[in-house]
Design a protein around this motif. Structure first.
Motif, PDB file in Angstrom:
ATOM      1  N   ASN A 186      15.377  66.608  63.290  1.00  0.00           N
ATOM      2  CA  ASN A 186      14.755  65.307  63.044  1.00  0.00           C
ATOM      3  C   ASN A 186      13.871  64.900  64.222  1.00  0.00           C
ATOM      4  O   ASN A 186      12.762  64.383  64.040  1.00  0.00           O
ATOM      5  N   GLN A 187      14.337  65.147  65.438  1.00  0.00           N
ATOM      6  CA  GLN A 187      13.550  64.833  66.627  1.00  0.00           C
ATOM      7  C   GLN A 187      12.290  65.688  66.687  1.00  0.00           C
ATOM      8  O   GLN A 187      11.210  65.203  67.058  1.00  0.00           O
ATOM      9  N   VAL A 188      12.431  66.949  66.302  1.00  0.00           N
ATOM     10  CA  VAL A 188      11.263  67.840  66.265  1.00  0.00           C
ATOM     11  C   VAL A 188      10.230  67.334  65.263  1.00  0.00           C
ATOM     12  O   VAL A 188       9.031  67.270  65.556  1.00  0.00           O
ATOM     13  N   VAL A 189      10.711  66.954  64.076  1.00  0.00           N
ATOM     14  CA  VAL A 189       9.802  66.463  63.040  1.00  0.00           C
ATOM     15  C   VAL A 189       9.070  65.201  63.511  1.00  0.00           C
ATOM     16  O   VAL A 189       7.858  65.066  63.318  1.00  0.00           O
ATOM     17  N   LYS A 190       9.799  64.295  64.140  1.00  0.00           N
ATOM     18  CA  LYS A 190       9.162  63.066  64.643  1.00  0.00           C
ATOM     19  C   LYS A 190       8.074  63.389  65.661  1.00  0.00           C
ATOM     20  O   LYS A 190       7.004  62.769  65.665  1.00  0.00           O
ATOM     21  N   TYR A 191       8.353  64.334  66.547  1.00  0.00           N
ATOM     22  CA  TYR A 191       7.337  64.733  67.534  1.00  0.00           C
ATOM     23  C   TYR A 191       6.115  65.316  66.842  1.00  0.00           C
ATOM     24  O   TYR A 191       4.974  64.958  67.153  1.00  0.00           O
ATOM     25  N   LEU A 192       6.342  66.216  65.883  1.00  0.00           N
ATOM     26  CA  LEU A 192       5.229  66.878  65.203  1.00  0.00           C
ATOM     27  C   LEU A 192       4.382  65.884  64.414  1.00  0.00           C
ATOM     28  O   LEU A 192       3.163  66.052  64.300  1.00  0.00           O
ATOM     29  N   GLU A 193       5.034  64.859  63.888  1.00  0.00           N
ATOM     30  CA  GLU A 193       4.279  63.842  63.134  1.00  0.00           C
ATOM     31  C   GLU A 193       3.309  63.088  64.032  1.00  0.00           C
ATOM     32  O   GLU A 193       2.280  62.593  63.562  1.00  0.00           O
ATOM     33  N   THR A 194       3.626  63.002  65.323  1.00  0.00           N
ATOM     34  CA  THR A 194       2.679  62.361  66.251  1.00  0.00           C
ATOM     35  C   THR A 194       1.462  63.243  66.487  1.00  0.00           C
ATOM     36  O   THR A 194       0.425  62.766  66.961  1.00  0.00           O
ATOM     37  N   GLU A 233       1.325  87.101  73.759  1.00  0.00           N
ATOM     38  CA  GLU A 233       0.158  86.806  74.593  1.00  0.00           C
ATOM     39  C   GLU A 233      -1.065  86.489  73.732  1.00  0.00           C
ATOM     40  O   GLU A 233      -1.848  85.595  74.061  1.00  0.00           O
ATOM     41  N   GLN A 234      -1.220  87.225  72.626  1.00  0.00           N
ATOM     42  CA  GLN A 234      -2.341  86.938  71.717  1.00  0.00           C
ATOM     43  C   GLN A 234      -2.202  85.555  71.096  1.00  0.00           C
ATOM     44  O   GLN A 234      -3.198  84.844  70.915  1.00  0.00           O
ATOM     45  N   LEU A 235      -0.963  85.162  70.764  1.00  0.00           N
ATOM     46  CA  LEU A 235      -0.727  83.844  70.178  1.00  0.00           C
ATOM     47  C   LEU A 235      -1.071  82.740  71.170  1.00  0.00           C
ATOM     48  O   LEU A 235      -1.662  81.722  70.795  1.00  0.00           O
ATOM     49  N   LYS A 236      -0.700  82.927  72.418  1.00  0.00           N
ATOM     50  CA  LYS A 236      -1.012  81.935  73.451  1.00  0.00           C
ATOM     51  C   LYS A 236      -2.518  81.711  73.539  1.00  0.00           C
ATOM     52  O   LYS A 236      -2.989  80.579  73.693  1.00  0.00           O
ATOM     53  N   GLU A 237      -3.275  82.800  73.451  1.00  0.00           N
ATOM     54  CA  GLU A 237      -4.726  82.714  73.605  1.00  0.00           C
ATOM     55  C   GLU A 237      -5.408  82.212  72.340  1.00  0.00           C
ATOM     56  O   GLU A 237      -6.284  81.335  72.404  1.00  0.00           O
ATOM     57  N   LYS A 238      -5.008  82.749  71.190  1.00  0.00           N
ATOM     58  CA  LYS A 238      -5.705  82.410  69.939  1.00  0.00           C
ATOM     59  C   LYS A 238      -5.336  81.035  69.427  1.00  0.00           C
ATOM     60  O   LYS A 238      -6.186  80.327  68.861  1.00  0.00           O
ATOM     61  N   PHE A 239      -4.056  80.628  69.597  1.00  0.00           N
ATOM     62  CA  PHE A 239      -3.600  79.347  69.071  1.00  0.00           C
ATOM     63  C   PHE A 239      -3.042  78.499  70.212  1.00  0.00           C
ATOM     64  O   PHE A 239      -1.872  78.101  70.200  1.00  0.00           O
ATOM     65  N   ALA A 240      -3.888  78.233  71.193  1.00  0.00           N
ATOM     66  CA  ALA A 240      -3.441  77.566  72.423  1.00  0.00           C
ATOM     67  C   ALA A 240      -2.807  76.198  72.150  1.00  0.00           C
ATOM     68  O   ALA A 240      -1.755  75.858  72.716  1.00  0.00           O
ATOM     69  N   GLU A 241      -3.431  75.407  71.276  1.00  0.00           N
ATOM     70  CA  GLU A 241      -2.904  74.058  71.013  1.00  0.00           C
ATOM     71  C   GLU A 241      -1.554  74.126  70.303  1.00  0.00           C
ATOM     72  O   GLU A 241      -0.615  73.409  70.652  1.00  0.00           O
ATOM     73  N   SER A 242      -1.459  75.004  69.317  1.00  0.00           N
ATOM     74  CA  SER A 242      -0.192  75.152  68.600  1.00  0.00           C
ATOM     75  C   SER A 242       0.887  75.706  69.526  1.00  0.00           C
ATOM     76  O   SER A 242       2.066  75.333  69.419  1.00  0.00           O
ATOM     77  N   TYR A 243       0.478  76.578  70.449  1.00  0.00           N
ATOM     78  CA  TYR A 243       1.451  77.132  71.396  1.00  0.00           C
ATOM     79  C   TYR A 243       2.016  76.045  72.292  1.00  0.00           C
ATOM     80  O   TYR A 243       3.236  76.011  72.548  1.00  0.00           O
ATOM     81  N   GLN A 244       1.168  75.146  72.754  1.00  0.00           N
ATOM     82  CA  GLN A 244       1.660  74.055  73.606  1.00  0.00           C
ATOM     83  C   GLN A 244       2.604  73.144  72.828  1.00  0.00           C
ATOM     84  O   GLN A 244       3.617  72.674  73.374  1.00  0.00           O
ATOM     85  N   MET A 245       2.283  72.897  71.587  1.00  0.00           N
ATOM     86  CA  MET A 245       3.192  72.119  70.739  1.00  0.00           C
ATOM     87  C   MET A 245       4.529  72.850  70.582  1.00  0.00           C
ATOM     88  O   MET A 245       5.602  72.240  70.655  1.00  0.00           O
ATOM     89  N   ALA A 246       4.450  74.159  70.371  1.00  0.00           N
ATOM     90  CA  ALA A 246       5.665  74.947  70.206  1.00  0.00           C
ATOM     91  C   ALA A 246       6.520  74.916  71.468  1.00  0.00           C
ATOM     92  O   ALA A 246       7.755  74.882  71.396  1.00  0.00           O
ATOM     93  N   ARG A 247       5.861  74.929  72.621  1.00  0.00           N
ATOM     94  CA  ARG A 247       6.619  74.850  73.879  1.00  0.00           C
ATOM     95  C   ARG A 247       7.379  73.529  73.958  1.00  0.00           C
ATOM     96  O   ARG A 247       8.534  73.484  74.402  1.00  0.00           O
ATOM     97  N   HIS A 248       6.729  72.433  73.517  1.00  0.00           N
ATOM     98  CA  HIS A 248       7.394  71.129  73.552  1.00  0.00           C
ATOM     99  C   HIS A 248       8.552  71.100  72.554  1.00  0.00           C
ATOM    100  O   HIS A 248       9.621  70.557  72.856  1.00  0.00           O
ATOM    101  N   VAL A 249       8.353  71.689  71.373  1.00  0.00           N
ATOM    102  CA  VAL A 249       9.435  71.786  70.390  1.00  0.00           C
ATOM    103  C   VAL A 249      10.594  72.574  70.992  1.00  0.00           C
ATOM    104  O   VAL A 249      11.768  72.221  70.832  1.00  0.00           O
ATOM    105  N   GLY A 250      10.266  73.657  71.687  1.00  0.00           N
ATOM    106  CA  GLY A 250      11.301  74.445  72.345  1.00  0.00           C
ATOM    107  C   GLY A 250      12.082  73.628  73.366  1.00  0.00           C
ATOM    108  O   GLY A 250      13.304  73.782  73.498  1.00  0.00           O
TER     109      GLY A 250
END
Length: 281
Positions: A186-194, A233-250
């Motif tokens: 639920n906390q993850v979903v709330k963050y992603l909604e922002t 490493e390819q994911l970090k480079e190709k989807f940088a914004e999504s990767y940063q979001m994923a790090r916060h979810v982690g």
């Protein structure tokens, strides 16, 4: 555990209609039936008692079981048993006997709260429904049984809690642990909604996939199951914004579980979040 018709040895008289007995195999069970306890005494041998219901007492749960039987309406025990039987009917699974205690106690407390006009809130209802659809469906049928047998309407939020009890019993984990996992998601979903806008209302395929992945990720983390992700490493480079979001979810998941989330999991989260960002439902 298969239960015969006897003989049983009386351990304790609970009431005129309930007795605690021991089977020939040494298991403690509670027999329920009109007049069953009348005139009985400890150590009596019951060779073929005409009981209406038999309640298996889980090992280590004797006192809780006795307390529950003495204070809970037998009708609540009956409907609890019927709900648990639905799991076997739909899934072919026999749940551990201890689920009777927790679920019966929960349903009883819910009925008390509803009779007092108290509102039942479940902030994780969307996540529970999406993550445990089978248990939720069975819980809905259980709510119908409660309405039929006890003439009480069970609110949608409470159905979610019943589903949690069933899910926990199926996976042999405490209800509190399943609730904690729902809270983390639920906390993850709330963050992603922002970051990407409303998710719960959409109910799209990618949202359902995301919740399923988060649940699987949590299961891997708590069971210490490792996975590989050779394209991190390819994911970090190709989807940088999504990767940063994923790090916060982690970080959210790691803090909630007290476990460090490895890069491989962050990489797979990145892929799911990229789908959400692109809104490809």
């Amino acid at each position: 555990m298969a239960i015969s018709h006897g003989p049983f040895t009386v351990q304790r008289i609970l009431s005129n209609n309930a007795v605690l007995v021991k089977t020939v195999k040494g298991n403690d069970v509670i027999l329920l039936g009109k007049g069953l306890g009348f005139g009985r005494k400890e150590r009596d041998l019951l060779t073929n008692p005409k009981y209406e219901k038999i309640f298996v007492v889980p090992e280590g749960g004797e006192e809780q079981a006795l307390d529950l039987i003495e204070r809970v309406d037998p009708a609540v025990m009956q409907v609890t048993e019927e709900i648990i039987k639905l799991v076997k009917l739909h899934l072919g699974e026999v749940l551990h006997s201890r689920v009777y205690l927790g679920l019966a106690d929960h349903i009883n407390f819910t009925l008390i709260r509803l009779s007092q006009g108290m509102e039942i809130k479940n902030p994780f209802i969307s996540e529970i429904k999406a993550m445990y659809p089978t248990e939720f469906s069975i819980a809905e049928q259980g709510a119908n049984l409660i309405a039929e047998r006890l003439k009480v309407t069970i609110p949608h939020e409470e159905i979610g809690f019943i589903a949690l009890h069933l899910h926990s019993a199926r996976h042999n984990r405490p209800v509190g642990e399943s609730l904690k996992h729902s809270e983390i998601i639920n906390q993850v979903v709330k963050y992603l909604e922002t970051k990407v806008g409303p998710l719960k209302e959409r109910g799209g395929l990618n949202y359902t996939r995301l919740l399923s992945h988060l649940q699987s990720c949590i299961n891997r983390l708590i069971t210490k199951m490792t996975i590989e992700n050779p394209i991190i490493e390819q994911l970090k480079e190709k989807f940088a914004e999504s990767y940063q979001m994923a790090r916060h979810v982690g970080d959210i998941m790691g803090t909630g579980l007290g476990i460090e989330v490895p890069d491989a999991e962050i990489g797979y989260l990145t892929i799911h979040l990229e789908r959400l960002r692109c809104r490809t439902d």
